[in-house]
Write a protein that holds these residues in place. Structure first.
Motif, PDB file in Angstrom:
ATOM      1  N   GLN A   1      -5.665  23.309 -17.631  1.00  0.00           N
ATOM      2  CA  GLN A   1      -5.888  23.996 -18.903  1.00  0.00           C
ATOM      3  C   GLN A   1      -5.017  23.356 -19.984  1.00  0.00           C
TER       4      GLN A   1
ATOM      5  N   VAL B   1      -5.762  28.114 -26.443  1.00  0.00           N
ATOM      6  CA  VAL B   1      -6.178  27.616 -25.141  1.00  0.00           C
ATOM      7  C   VAL B   1      -7.456  26.815 -25.322  1.00  0.00           C
TER       8      VAL B   1
ATOM      9  N   ILE C   1      -3.103  23.360 -23.416  1.00  0.00           N
ATOM     10  CA  ILE C   1      -2.508  24.274 -24.390  1.00  0.00           C
ATOM     11  C   ILE C   1      -2.179  23.467 -25.637  1.00  0.00           C
TER      12      ILE C   1
ATOM     13  N   GLN D   1       2.829  31.291 -16.271  1.00  0.00           N
ATOM     14  CA  GLN D   1       1.491  31.363 -15.695  1.00  0.00           C
ATOM     15  C   GLN D   1       0.390  30.904 -16.643  1.00  0.00           C
ATOM     16  N   SER D   2       0.567  31.136 -17.944  1.00  0.00           N
ATOM     17  CA  SER D   2      -0.510  30.817 -18.887  1.00  0.00           C
ATOM     18  C   SER D   2      -0.212  29.618 -19.773  1.00  0.00           C
TER      19      SER D   2
ATOM     20  N   LYS E   1     -10.254  27.724 -20.937  1.00  0.00           N
ATOM     21  CA  LYS E   1      -9.796  28.763 -20.024  1.00  0.00           C
ATOM     22  C   LYS E   1     -10.384  28.609 -18.623  1.00  0.00           C
TER      23      LYS E   1
ATOM     24  N   TRP F   1      -1.621  24.126 -16.189  1.00  0.00           N
ATOM     25  CA  TRP F   1      -1.804  23.822 -17.604  1.00  0.00           C
ATOM     26  C   TRP F   1      -0.896  22.658 -18.014  1.00  0.00           C
TER      27      TRP F   1
ATOM     28  N   SER G   1      -7.859  27.467 -15.755  1.00  0.00           N
ATOM     29  CA  SER G   1      -6.571  28.143 -15.693  1.00  0.00           C
ATOM     30  C   SER G   1      -6.017  28.253 -14.284  1.00  0.00           C
TER      31      SER G   1
ATOM     32  N   LEU H   1       1.169  29.943 -22.569  1.00  0.00           N
ATOM     33  CA  LEU H   1       1.101  30.450 -23.937  1.00  0.00           C
ATOM     34  C   LEU H   1       2.486  30.831 -24.447  1.00  0.00           C
TER      35      LEU H   1
ATOM     36  N   VAL I   1      -0.137  35.008  -8.657  1.00  0.00           N
ATOM     37  CA  VAL I   1      -0.942  35.079  -9.870  1.00  0.00           C
ATOM     38  C   VAL I   1      -2.063  36.087  -9.666  1.00  0.00           C
TER      39      VAL I   1
ATOM     40  N   ASP J   1       5.191  30.572 -21.486  1.00  0.00           N
ATOM     41  CA  ASP J   1       4.964  31.443 -20.343  1.00  0.00           C
ATOM     42  C   ASP J   1       4.566  30.608 -19.134  1.00  0.00           C
TER      43      ASP J   1
END
Length: 653
Positions: free
Chosen positions: A512, A520, A514, A581-582, A523, A530, A526, A584, A448, A579
């Motif tokens: 995190q 988000v 979502i 890593q995020s 943040k 999540w 993160s 989102l 990451v 996604d």
């Protein structure tokens, strides 16, 4: 005289075999159907199995004549992802239902536009059957059932709700390609079939002694009287010593199969199928055994995971790892602390001997003490972190919402158990019940890129552990627990040392959030991972999902509303994509598509080398063809195999 003693022994077994078994299921998937009228079509909870150009589909339904019964179909998978029957016609309609006139390669007739149940039709006309049970004197003995019992064994395929058929390939031998199909049923039988192309034949069926009385009994007339038998997933140890593609015992090749019973009981079985026509029972372990070696073993939900470990010279000896299983007391008390299942077992795959355990029992030479208070019915996830061929870490999740990490490098005395996450509930949620994990965690390794300043960044390795919560034992309930799908970033990518302080336990407050709108919530958290809110409060996640090219795919299930009496749907499956890593997503909602009247526990992934294409099976594509008939195997994942710049992919380490 010998035959008479054998018959007496079998009769003795039949008298006492049912003692201690739960004869009827009190919940689980049978509770999704309140009446026989709801069975408008066969159901399948598992994705199909693909071998070469063929696809095998296992289904089940209920019929008044035989009760719960199964179907097994064989179709063709073309290079462009089309599923067609033996006549080249589409197999499914665009709602995902099997077309009535879709002919399996084994189907011999069609009556009134309805195809027969291939396996049951074969069994009805089969002249003689080889039916085996473990009623012999030795541990490896499988005895043929006596002649007077054979007529009592039903000639139809029982239902397989929770296991897929296993394709056993013995290679191209003197009689041609020797391909076998192995499948267990809730009728209490394990069948081995010969797939000879356009015909199917039963080689033999194995009936564990504990199910003999059930198999020979008349089918119950009550609709709700569903029973569970050999309902656990099958694992295969395929050891082709000379890599010639042929399993031959005289060359040292080995083929063993392992399976539990899921709700059917507290046992694991292992058969040696190196010679498929002469199976032997290698071993059976049971939580009810008098020696108490597996005293904490609950209902055997956890699929045996094959591995090699460095401890005590097992680098080249296969071992099995299983979670402790399901505690049936959970059927009665939702807040009940587990008495059974709160353990992890490491088993010698050859002998069935317990090598090590992880439980709350005191430390010993073969037990690592850990504060486990909840059952572990889910499959464990294994990791070879340094890619040396030896498993050195595993992750396990329990019915209390906890995620555990076990470092397995070195000898057993060096192993260490730590808690990665506690996600059962927050302080404000305590009265609403506890999140439970029944699906196997998914491990995805990545680096990451984290910003440390306006023009500075650092690449931090992480082992992502992904899983979703949901009460798999009670899929029909509309409970008050808010379930989530979690992506946990484990930054400790090397083994913990004895004196090293463990990382802080992850909780909902440190992750995190979502929202399902794509926003988000925080943040600041993160770096820990999540979780995503599911759209409906009754949504549950049962399977494990996949990570493909940096995207997380998983399914959820929402039971049908019990107040809608006119509805015959068991519920809906929702397909999600986010996604890694995020967390989102690019669309307005993370859900990709809804599938009505369906419960899909796990997706399937199929790669076709000849077409250079990756498919997600078990779900349907949006495109229709042939006047509303949809024959695609599933959803194409073209983005996963397109050439891209290396910067567009996550870096693996």
């Amino acid at each position: 005289m010998m035959k008479e003693r054998c018959l007496n022994r079998v009769a003795f077994v039949l008298m006492f075999v049912g003692i201690g078994l739960s004869p009827f299921a009190k919940s689980d998937d049978a509770a999704l159907w309140s009446t026989e009228n709801q069975f408008m079509h066969p159901y399948s909870f598992m994705s199909p199995v693909v071998a070469d150009e063929y696809i095998y589909l296992s289904m089940f339904d209920y019929q008044s004549e035989h009760g719960w019964q199964g179907e097994l179909k064989k179709f063709r998978l073309s290079i462009d992802g089309q599923i067609t029957d033996r006549n080249g016609e589409p197999v499914f309609d665009c709602t995902g239902k099997l077309l009535n006139n879709a002919r399996s390669f084994w189907s011999s007739s069609v009556v009134n536009q309805v195809v027969e149940n291939d396996v049951s039709a074969m069994l009805e006309v089969k002249g003689s059957r080889q039916l085996l049970s473990n009623t012999g004197d030795g541990p490896a003995s499988l005895s043929a059932l006596p002649e007077d019992m054979l007529n009592k064994i039903p000639r139809f395929l029982g239902d397989s709700m929770h296991n897929q058929p296993r394709v056993l390939d013995y290679g191209h031998q003197h009689k041609g390609t020797d391909r076998r199909l192995l499948i267990g049923t809730n009728a209490g039988m394990l069948h081995l079939f010969n797939d000879a192309g356009n015909t199917l034949d039963e080689a033999w069926a194995f009936i564990p002694a504990e199910f003999l009385s059930r198999v020979t009994a008349s089918p119950p007339t009550e609709f709700h009287a569903h029973q569970y038998g050999l309902d656990g997933e099958i694992s295969v140890f395929h050891d082709d010593k000379d890599n010639d593609g042929i399993i031959e015992a005289d060359e040292g090749d080995r083929l063993w199969v392992f399976f539990g019973l899921r709700r059917g009981g507290r046992s694991y079985y292992t058969l040696d199928l190196t010679n498929p026509d002469h199976p032997t029972l290698k071993w059976k372990i049971s939580g009810d055994a008098l020696d108490g070696m597996y005293k904490l073993l609950g209902k055997t939900w956890s699929t045996p995971q094959l591995a090699y470990i460095s401890s005590h010279g097992f680098e080249k000896k296969p071992i099995l790892v299983v979670g402790g299983g399901y505690d049936p007391q959970k059927d009665h008390e939702s807040a009940h602390a587990a008495q059974l299942g709160r353990a992890i077992y490491i088993i010698d795959a050859d002998s069935g001997a317990k090598l090590f355990s992880i439980s709350s029992d005191a430390d010993s030479l073969n037990n690592l003490q850990a504060p486990l208070t909840d059952a572990i019915p889910a499959d464990v996830a294994l990791l070879d972190s340094d890619q040396n061929g030896v498993t050195d870490r595993l992750y396990a999740a329990d019915t209390g919402g906890n995620v555990w990490r076990l470092d397995m490098a070195g000898d057993f005395s060096d192993w260490r158990m730590t808690k990665l996450a506690a996600l059962g509930h927050t302080q404000n949620e305590a009265s609403a019940g506890v999140r439970q994990f029944f699906g196997q965690p998914v491990i995805a390794r990545s680096v990451v890129r984290m910003e440390t300043g306006k023009q500075a960044a650092v690449e931090v390795p992480a082992d992502w552990v992904l899983l979703g919560s949901g009460d798999r034992a009670h899929p029909e309930l509309h409970d008050s627990v808010q379930n989530h799908y979690f992506a946990l970033a484990d930054r400790q990518v090397t083994p913990y040392k004895k004196a090293q302080a463990a990382a802080s336990v992850l909780t909902l407050d440190t992750l995190q959030k979502i929202n399902n709108t794509g926003l988000v919530a925080d943040k600041a958290n993160s770096s820990s991972g999540w979780y995503v809110d599911l759209k409906q409060p009754q949504e549950k996640i049962f399977g494990n999902g996949y990570v493909v090219a940096g995207q997380v795919w998983f399914t959820s299930f929402s039971p049908a509303d019990s107040n809608q009496l006119s509805s015959y749907s068991v519920g809906t499956t929702q397909l999600y994509r986010l996604d890694l890593q995020s967390g989102l997503f690019s669309e307005s909602y993370p859900g990709v598509k809804l599938y009505h009247d369906q419960l899909l526990e796990n997706l399937g992934i199929v790669y076709q080398p000849s077409a250079h294409q990756l498919w997600m099976t078990g779900v349907r594509a949006d495109a229709d063809d042939n006047n509303g008939q949809c024959s695609l195997v599933g959803m194409p994942l073209s983005d996963a195999i397109k050439p891209r710049k290396i910067s567009e992919y996550q870096t693996e380490y």
